[in-house]
Design an enzyme around this catalytic site. Structure first.
Site, short mmCIF file in Angstrom:
data_model
loop_
_atom_site.label_atom_id
_atom_site.label_comp_id
_atom_site.label_asym_id
_atom_site.label_seq_id
_atom_site.Cartn_x
_atom_site.Cartn_y
_atom_site.Cartn_z
N LYS A 211 0.96 -1.14 0.10
CA LYS A 211 0.08 0.32 -0.33
C LYS A 211 1.25 1.00 0.05
O LYS A 211 0.67 2.02 -1.12
CB LYS A 211 -1.20 0.05 1.18
N GLU A 217 10.74 -4.61 4.14
CA GLU A 217 10.49 -5.73 3.84
C GLU A 217 10.10 -6.28 2.76
O GLU A 217 10.84 -6.55 1.73
CB GLU A 217 9.55 -6.57 4.71
N GLY A 272 -4.93 -1.61 4.56
CA GLY A 272 -3.68 -2.95 4.13
C GLY A 272 -4.33 -4.14 4.98
O GLY A 272 -4.43 -5.14 4.15
N ARG A 273 -4.50 -3.71 6.31
CA ARG A 273 -5.54 -5.71 6.20
C ARG A 273 -6.88 -5.65 5.82
O ARG A 273 -7.87 -7.09 6.01
CB ARG A 273 -5.51 -5.20 7.34
N GLU A 358 -4.62 -6.33 15.11
CA GLU A 358 -4.13 -5.42 14.89
C GLU A 358 -5.29 -4.34 14.30
O GLU A 358 -4.47 -2.75 15.04
CB GLU A 358 -3.37 -5.35 12.71
N HIS A 389 -4.29 -31.89 18.17
CA HIS A 389 -3.04 -33.38 19.22
C HIS A 389 -1.87 -32.16 19.32
O HIS A 389 -0.96 -32.69 19.43
CB HIS A 389 -2.93 -33.87 17.90
N LYS A 517 9.44 -0.20 13.89
CA LYS A 517 10.43 -0.12 12.58
C LYS A 517 11.06 0.86 12.96
O LYS A 517 12.27 0.87 11.95
CB LYS A 517 8.23 0.55 11.74
O1 F6P Z 1 1.09 -2.95 2.25
P1 F6P Z 1 2.57 -1.84 2.70
O2 F6P Z 1 2.55 -0.30 2.99
O3 F6P Z 1 3.34 -2.67 2.60
O4 F6P Z 1 1.88 -2.14 4.74
C1 F6P Z 1 1.92 -3.54 5.16
C2 F6P Z 1 1.41 -3.64 5.91
O5 F6P Z 1 2.36 -3.24 7.19
C3 F6P Z 1 1.78 -2.15 8.59
O6 F6P Z 1 1.33 -1.14 7.58
C4 F6P Z 1 1.90 -3.07 9.59
O7 F6P Z 1 3.30 -2.99 9.51
C5 F6P Z 1 0.61 -3.65 8.07
O8 F6P Z 1 -0.81 -2.50 8.18
C6 F6P Z 1 -0.43 -3.57 6.66
O9 F6P Z 1 -1.15 -4.56 6.58
#
Ligand code: F6P
Length: 560
Positions: A211, A217, A272-273, A358, A389, A517
């Protein structure tokens, strides 16, 4: 007295009444509630959008449910639902509307946000994305060397990963033959590295899903994937055939080197979620095809319509939320398990961890006060019967109560012998065991009947006691299809929202992820050794524990 004060007062009165009801029920086993109320099972269950919910195994009475419905009213739940669908900026701490429902809206309505019809905008972008999907499927769009793009690698994390991978796994029987999907999320290079060795660069399409297009990452993985593509003989011009972006941040996408025609957008009113319904769902559409993607949206829309129009007492997301409020705030249960009896839903618990924790893992209320109530529970889970289990021991006999959602399709996506009846028997057995339990007397009698002497039976019996009264919901569907899965996910999205309204928190921001972060970016140069430690060996700005760990890492890292 102002009307707001009256609402607050009535909310307090209702909470007091709920506490009294909880005390009154404390010594009444759930099973007894069925004895005194012949219609309980029928009345504490309902159907909506192809899903069937039975919440009668919760330790809750009719009086309690009535009070919870009054609480929803006092907290303005119906008005907040209307506000969300209206496009009000209910995400107040980010000053944004919350309109993931627009992404699956089939009503043909117009909804103006800042002078723009967001329904039309969403439809246009979805059509663009689905044309791209068709072009890939029809090999109208191919890789740089003319080969079909049969493999997709979705690079994203959190909402840009968990939703798509959960749905792709859930819809496995609908996968298009010959197509493969990989999902790379972790900044741990092994995740990408383990994936790359399975790829042919000529037939691979990388989707960079973010987003913000700034997530460490994702940007690290995207850059490494690009480097790999070039190192494998891919050309600079070929990048446009093998990399697409999904983002709200067109500038950052362009800076990364992905052209606008290879970018599918969405908007700040999609969290995002909550984004799997948007362009973020590209990997889903590529793996299962246009029609199944649209069915997924259709299932969610059916649940949206139900949520929007059904009265609170007949409203599945509202009732599921209120039962959760009872368990969390009256029964003081801090852990909630998601237990899909469906191997294809094995990523649902992980998906709902983000969706719920979240959204509702918060302490600050929208009214500026700290929450006096416990908010979102810890969510965890595992596919049944595997979890049985592993951790069900604690669910049945542990000292802490865990509330559970059991989820299953009545018909398997792939019937095999008598597997499915066995799965369903387990699905019915577990919530029944959790509720009914087995008393000390019953255990003693059984042991003696098995021939054990009285003293030995007395010693062993406590270990075999099941207290019972452990609450659970059961959610059933006829079959796990794109449609029913869409409805299921929307059910949880709305449940989470309603709970946030009752707790008075904003379910749509996630400030709690920021500090970690920020500190990671400060620590990175220290790990890399680019910044010298403070004189005396320690990192003067760091707490002693972190400084000591950093020191150990530096001394033992083989590469500098
Ligand atoms: O889609 P992006 O901006 O890379 O964010 C990834 C995820 O990181 C977050 O902001 C949390 O760190 C989430 O809310 C989001 O889904």
């Amino acid at each position: 007295m102002s009307s707001e004060a009256r609402v607050k007062e009535s909310g307090e009165v209702i909470w007091d009444a709920l506490r009294l009801e909880q005390e009154a029920l404390a010594d009444v086993p759930t099973l007894e509630l069925f004895d005194v109320d012949a219609e309980r099972a029928r009345d504490f269950s309902l159907e909506a959008a192809g899903l069937y919910l039975d919440y009668s195994k919760n330790h809750v009475s009719r009086t309690a449910v009535d009070l919870l419905l009054k609480l929803a009213d006092a907290c303005d739940v119906p008005e907040r639902i209307a506000a969300m669908f209206r496009g009000d900026r209910i995400n107040a701490t980010e000053d944004r509307a919350v309109l993931h429902t627009v992404l699956r809206d089939r009503s043909g309505r117009e909804l103006l946000i800042d002078g723009e019809d967001v329904c039309a905008v969403a439809t246009r972008e979805r059509d663009r994305m689905l044309s791209f999907v068709d072009d890939i499927h029809n090999a109208k769009r191919v890789g740089a060397t003319g080969k079909p793009l049969t493999t997709v690698v979705n690079i994203g994390i959190g909402g840009s990963d968990l939703g798509p991978v959960m749905i792709v796994e859930g819809l496995r029987p609908y996968w298009i033959a010959g197509r493969r999907s990989f999902f790379v999320s972790n900044v741990d290079g092994q995740h990408l590295g383990d994936t790359l060795v399975q790829l042919d660069p000529e037939t691979t399409l990388f989707i960079v899903a973010s987003k913000t297009f700034s997530t460490q990452e994702t940007m690290t993985n995207a850059q490494s994937a690009l480097d790999w593509f070039l190192a494998q003989g891919g050309s600079r011009e070929g990048v446009r055939d093998h990399f697409v972006a999904l983002s709200t941040n067109q500038e950052a996408v362009a800076a990364f080197g992905i052209a606008p025609e290879n970018t599918f957008g969405f908007w700040d009113w999609v969290g995002g979620r909550y984004s799997l319904w948007s362009s973020i769902g590209l990997s889903i559409a590529l793996q299962v095809g246009r029609s199944h993607f649209l069915e997924l949206l259709g299932g969610a829309f059916a649940m949206d319509e139900h949520f929007r129009h059904a009265a609170p007492g007949d409203n599945m997301p509202v009732l599921l939320a209120l039962i959760g409020i009872w368990n969390r705030n009256l029964e003081d249960i801090g852990v909630h398990a998601i237990l899909p009896y469906d191997q294809h839903l094995h990523r649902l618990p992980a998906y709902l961890q983000q969706a719920d924790m979240e959204s509702n893992g918060k302490s600050a209320c929208l009214n500026g006060h700290w929450s006096a109530l416990k908010t979102g529970p810890v969510i965890f889970g595992e596919a049944g019967t595997n979890g049985q289990h592993a951790f069900y021991q604690l669910l049945h006999q542990g000292t802490d109560l865990v509330s559970c959602d059991f989820i299953a399709a009545v018909n398997s996506q792939g019937e095999l012998g008598d597997h499915h009846p066995k799965l369903l028997a387990n699905l019915l057995a577990q919530p029944r065991a959790l509720m009914c339990g087995k008393s000390l007397d019953q255990v003693r009698r059984e042991l003696v009947a098995q021939g054990m002497d009285a003293a030995a039976a007395e010693a062993l019996a406590p270990h075999k006691v099941f207290e019972g009264d452990r609450p659970s919901n059961t959610i059933l569907m006829e079959r796990l299809t794109a449609e029913s899965l869409g409805a299921l996910v929307a059910l949880y999205e709305h449940k989470i929202f309603v709970q946030g309204v009752i707790w008075g928190i904003n379910s749509f921001d996630q400030w709690g992820v920021e500090l970690g972060k920020q500190l990671a970016s400060e620590l990175l140069p220290l790990i890399n050794g680019a910044v010298k430690p403070a004189p005396g060996g320690g990192e003067s700005e760091l707490d002693p524990s972190t400084a000591q760990l950093l020191d150990w890492i530096r001394r033992h890292r083989a590469v500098s």
